[in-house]
Write a protein that holds these residues in place. Structure first.
Motif, PDB file in Angstrom:
ATOM      1  N   CYS A  45       0.796  -1.234   0.000  1.00 48.38           N
ATOM      2  CA  CYS A  45       0.000   0.000   0.000  1.00 48.38           C
ATOM      3  C   CYS A  45       0.824   1.277   0.000  1.00 48.38           C
ATOM      4  O   CYS A  45       0.337   2.327  -0.380  1.00 48.38           O
ATOM      5  CB  CYS A  45      -0.961   0.008   1.187  1.00 48.38           C
ATOM      6  SG  CYS A  45      -0.143   0.245   2.776  1.00 48.38           S
ATOM      7  N   GLY A  46       2.066   1.227   0.458  1.00 52.54           N
ATOM      8  CA  GLY A  46       2.927   2.401   0.465  1.00 52.54           C
ATOM      9  C   GLY A  46       2.734   3.356   1.624  1.00 52.54           C
ATOM     10  O   GLY A  46       3.427   4.359   1.717  1.00 52.54           O
ATOM     11  N   SER A  47       1.811   3.071   2.526  1.00 46.56           N
ATOM     12  CA  SER A  47       1.529   3.994   3.643  1.00 46.56           C
ATOM     13  C   SER A  47       2.696   4.167   4.591  1.00 46.56           C
ATOM     14  O   SER A  47       2.769   5.159   5.312  1.00 46.56           O
ATOM     15  CB  SER A  47       0.316   3.510   4.434  1.00 46.56           C
ATOM     16  OG  SER A  47      -0.837   3.583   3.635  1.00 46.56           O
ATOM     17  N   CYS A  48       3.604   3.215   4.605  1.00 48.37           N
ATOM     18  CA  CYS A  48       4.732   3.271   5.540  1.00 48.37           C
ATOM     19  C   CYS A  48       6.033   3.687   4.863  1.00 48.37           C
ATOM     20  O   CYS A  48       7.114   3.504   5.421  1.00 48.37           O
ATOM     21  CB  CYS A  48       4.911   1.904   6.207  1.00 48.37           C
ATOM     22  SG  CYS A  48       5.411   0.597   5.062  1.00 48.37           S
ATOM     23  N   THR A  49       5.952   4.283   3.684  1.00 51.67           N
ATOM     24  CA  THR A  49       7.153   4.641   2.942  1.00 51.67           C
ATOM     25  C   THR A  49       8.010   5.641   3.704  1.00 51.67           C
ATOM     26  O   THR A  49       7.526   6.655   4.190  1.00 51.67           O
ATOM     27  CB  THR A  49       6.792   5.215   1.561  1.00 51.67           C
ATOM     28  OG1 THR A  49       6.003   4.256   0.852  1.00 51.67           O
ATOM     29  CG2 THR A  49       8.036   5.544   0.749  1.00 51.67           C
ATOM     30  N   VAL A  50       9.296   5.318   3.819  1.00 48.87           N
ATOM     31  CA  VAL A  50      10.303   6.180   4.432  1.00 48.87           C
ATOM     32  C   VAL A  50      11.536   6.167   3.533  1.00 48.87           C
ATOM     33  O   VAL A  50      11.641   5.339   2.621  1.00 48.87           O
ATOM     34  CB  VAL A  50      10.696   5.707   5.854  1.00 48.87           C
ATOM     35  CG1 VAL A  50       9.505   5.734   6.800  1.00 48.87           C
ATOM     36  CG2 VAL A  50      11.335   4.328   5.838  1.00 48.87           C
ATOM     37  N   TYR A  51      12.453   7.071   3.800  1.00 55.17           N
ATOM     38  CA  TYR A  51      13.742   7.024   3.122  1.00 55.17           C
ATOM     39  C   TYR A  51      14.683   6.133   3.916  1.00 55.17           C
ATOM     40  O   TYR A  51      14.745   6.215   5.143  1.00 55.17           O
ATOM     41  CB  TYR A  51      14.381   8.418   3.062  1.00 55.17           C
ATOM     42  CG  TYR A  51      13.807   9.354   2.031  1.00 55.17           C
ATOM     43  CD1 TYR A  51      14.024   9.140   0.668  1.00 55.17           C
ATOM     44  CD2 TYR A  51      13.105  10.482   2.412  1.00 55.17           C
ATOM     45  CE1 TYR A  51      13.522  10.009  -0.275  1.00 55.17           C
ATOM     46  CE2 TYR A  51      12.609  11.368   1.465  1.00 55.17           C
ATOM     47  CZ  TYR A  51      12.822  11.128   0.127  1.00 55.17           C
ATOM     48  OH  TYR A  51      12.339  12.009  -0.811  1.00 55.17           O
ATOM     49  N   LEU A  52      15.427   5.280   3.222  1.00 53.28           N
ATOM     50  CA  LEU A  52      16.506   4.500   3.820  1.00 53.28           C
ATOM     51  C   LEU A  52      17.742   4.789   2.985  1.00 53.28           C
ATOM     52  O   LEU A  52      17.789   4.437   1.796  1.00 53.28           O
ATOM     53  CB  LEU A  52      16.181   3.005   3.832  1.00 53.28           C
ATOM     54  CG  LEU A  52      17.241   2.090   4.443  1.00 53.28           C
ATOM     55  CD1 LEU A  52      17.549   2.480   5.889  1.00 53.28           C
ATOM     56  CD2 LEU A  52      16.804   0.634   4.372  1.00 53.28           C
ATOM     57  N   ASP A  53      18.685   5.489   3.597  1.00 53.25           N
ATOM     58  CA  ASP A  53      19.881   5.945   2.885  1.00 53.25           C
ATOM     59  C   ASP A  53      19.513   6.691   1.599  1.00 53.25           C
ATOM     60  O   ASP A  53      20.147   6.529   0.560  1.00 53.25           O
ATOM     61  CB  ASP A  53      20.823   4.782   2.580  1.00 53.25           C
ATOM     62  CG  ASP A  53      21.437   4.178   3.827  1.00 53.25           C
ATOM     63  OD1 ASP A  53      21.540   4.886   4.850  1.00 53.25           O
ATOM     64  OD2 ASP A  53      21.810   2.989   3.786  1.00 53.25           O
ATOM     65  N   GLY A  54      18.446   7.483   1.663  1.00 60.15           N
ATOM     66  CA  GLY A  54      18.046   8.327   0.544  1.00 60.15           C
ATOM     67  C   GLY A  54      17.101   7.708  -0.452  1.00 60.15           C
ATOM     68  O   GLY A  54      16.659   8.382  -1.379  1.00 60.15           O
ATOM     69  N   ASP A  55      16.785   6.427  -0.292  1.00 63.00           N
ATOM     70  CA  ASP A  55      15.876   5.754  -1.214  1.00 63.00           C
ATOM     71  C   ASP A  55      14.564   5.417  -0.522  1.00 63.00           C
ATOM     72  O   ASP A  55      14.576   4.923   0.610  1.00 63.00           O
ATOM     73  CB  ASP A  55      16.501   4.451  -1.739  1.00 63.00           C
ATOM     74  CG  ASP A  55      17.729   4.706  -2.584  1.00 63.00           C
ATOM     75  OD1 ASP A  55      17.714   5.643  -3.402  1.00 63.00           O
ATOM     76  OD2 ASP A  55      18.715   3.963  -2.407  1.00 63.00           O
ATOM     77  N   PRO A  56      13.431   5.638  -1.191  1.00 66.05           N
ATOM     78  CA  PRO A  56      12.148   5.288  -0.576  1.00 66.05           C
ATOM     79  C   PRO A  56      11.992   3.767  -0.461  1.00 66.05           C
ATOM     80  O   PRO A  56      12.286   3.034  -1.410  1.00 66.05           O
ATOM     81  CB  PRO A  56      11.100   5.853  -1.533  1.00 66.05           C
ATOM     82  CG  PRO A  56      11.823   6.699  -2.506  1.00 66.05           C
ATOM     83  CD  PRO A  56      13.261   6.291  -2.483  1.00 66.05           C
ATOM     84  N   VAL A  57      11.558   3.320   0.710  1.00 71.61           N
ATOM     85  CA  VAL A  57      11.301   1.901   0.954  1.00 71.61           C
ATOM     86  C   VAL A  57      10.044   1.772   1.809  1.00 71.61           C
ATOM     87  O   VAL A  57       9.659   2.713   2.507  1.00 71.61           O
ATOM     88  CB  VAL A  57      12.472   1.200   1.684  1.00 71.61           C
ATOM     89  CG1 VAL A  57      13.753   1.249   0.867  1.00 71.61           C
ATOM     90  CG2 VAL A  57      12.691   1.797   3.068  1.00 71.61           C
ATOM     91  N   CYS A  58       9.431   0.614   1.766  1.00 68.71           N
ATOM     92  CA  CYS A  58       8.316   0.321   2.663  1.00 68.71           C
ATOM     93  C   CYS A  58       8.913  -0.158   3.980  1.00 68.71           C
ATOM     94  O   CYS A  58       9.555  -1.207   4.043  1.00 68.71           O
ATOM     95  CB  CYS A  58       7.407  -0.745   2.065  1.00 68.71           C
ATOM     96  SG  CYS A  58       6.444  -0.151   0.673  1.00 68.71           S
ATOM     97  N   ALA A  59       8.705   0.628   5.027  1.00 63.27           N
ATOM     98  CA  ALA A  59       9.306   0.320   6.331  1.00 63.27           C
ATOM     99  C   ALA A  59       8.794  -0.985   6.910  1.00 63.27           C
ATOM    100  O   ALA A  59       9.469  -1.601   7.732  1.00 63.27           O
ATOM    101  CB  ALA A  59       9.058   1.470   7.308  1.00 63.27           C
ATOM    102  N   CYS A  60       7.625  -1.438   6.467  1.00 61.69           N
ATOM    103  CA  CYS A  60       7.086  -2.702   6.983  1.00 61.69           C
ATOM    104  C   CYS A  60       7.878  -3.899   6.475  1.00 61.69           C
ATOM    105  O   CYS A  60       7.813  -4.973   7.065  1.00 61.69           O
ATOM    106  CB  CYS A  60       5.601  -2.848   6.633  1.00 61.69           C
ATOM    107  SG  CYS A  60       5.253  -3.120   4.882  1.00 61.69           S
ATOM    108  N   LEU A  61       8.632  -3.712   5.384  1.00 54.86           N
ATOM    109  CA  LEU A  61       9.393  -4.815   4.793  1.00 54.86           C
ATOM    110  C   LEU A  61      10.862  -4.826   5.206  1.00 54.86           C
ATOM    111  O   LEU A  61      11.605  -5.733   4.828  1.00 54.86           O
ATOM    112  CB  LEU A  61       9.307  -4.756   3.263  1.00 54.86           C
ATOM    113  CG  LEU A  61       7.926  -4.929   2.658  1.00 54.86           C
ATOM    114  CD1 LEU A  61       8.006  -4.834   1.139  1.00 54.86           C
ATOM    115  CD2 LEU A  61       7.300  -6.245   3.095  1.00 54.86           C
ATOM    116  N   VAL A  62      11.283  -3.820   5.957  1.00 54.66           N
ATOM    117  CA  VAL A  62      12.684  -3.708   6.371  1.00 54.66           C
ATOM    118  C   VAL A  62      12.800  -4.192   7.811  1.00 54.66           C
ATOM    119  O   VAL A  62      12.138  -3.671   8.705  1.00 54.66           O
ATOM    120  CB  VAL A  62      13.177  -2.253   6.256  1.00 54.66           C
ATOM    121  CG1 VAL A  62      14.607  -2.126   6.761  1.00 54.66           C
ATOM    122  CG2 VAL A  62      13.051  -1.755   4.822  1.00 54.66           C
TER     123      VAL A  62
END
Length: 166
Positions: A45-62
């Motif tokens: 869904c993308g609702s948890c998107t954050v930057y990780l080292d400058g790249d957007p990622v879904c925080a639920c998958l990290v």
């Protein structure tokens, strides 16, 4: 385990982290940054998107352990104190915020898009936001907000350039 990382420019530690805990859980429950939303827990869904080292990622998958000694940027970090980022302000001004659940991910993705493409086409906007689902709107106000943010950022760049030339 203890995870040490940087969040929105500040060194951060999270203690007693279970190795299977997600970055999303750590941000919301251990660090006190509830902006990123927990909607699907599957990266759909993308609702948890954050930057990780400058790249957007879904925080639920990290996994939280994967962020050791890395940089994380959240929707809270887009603002400069009490001053909203141009993207955040455009979403407010365009009425692109409904229930607000998808908004944090849309803001981070839009911020990333406008850092890469100063004048994105509608097709580029749709592509950039394709991983972010909204159940409340027909996306038109979201598109309006991205266009508005792009225009405002372009105006700000023009003013800055004129200041350097003058």
């Amino acid at each position: 385990m203890r995870v040490t990382f940087t969040v929105n420019g500040r060194p951060t530690e999270a203690d007693d982290v279970w190795e299977g805990e997600s970055l999303l859980y750590v941000l919301r429950e251990r660090v006190g940054l509830p902006g990123s939303k927990n909607a699907c827990e599957q990266g759909e869904c993308g609702s948890c998107t954050v930057y990780l080292d400058g790249d957007p990622v879904c925080a639920c998958l990290v996994a939280a352990g994967q962020v050791q000694d890395r940089e994380v940027g959240t929707v809270e970090g887009l603002a400069d104190g009490d001053t909203l980022d141009a993207v955040q302000q455009a979403f407010v001004d365009a009425g692109a915020v409904q229930c607000g659940f998808c908004t944090p991910g849309l803001l981070v993705q839009t911020h990333d898009l406008l850092n890469k493409a100063h004048h994105p086409s509608d097709a580029e906007i749709r592509e950039a936001l394709s991983g972010n689902l909204c159940r409340c709107t027909g996306y038109e106000k979201i598109m309006d907000a991205v266009r508005l943010a792009a225009a405002r950022k372009a105006d700000a760049r023009d003013v800055a350039a004129a200041g350097r030339e003058g």
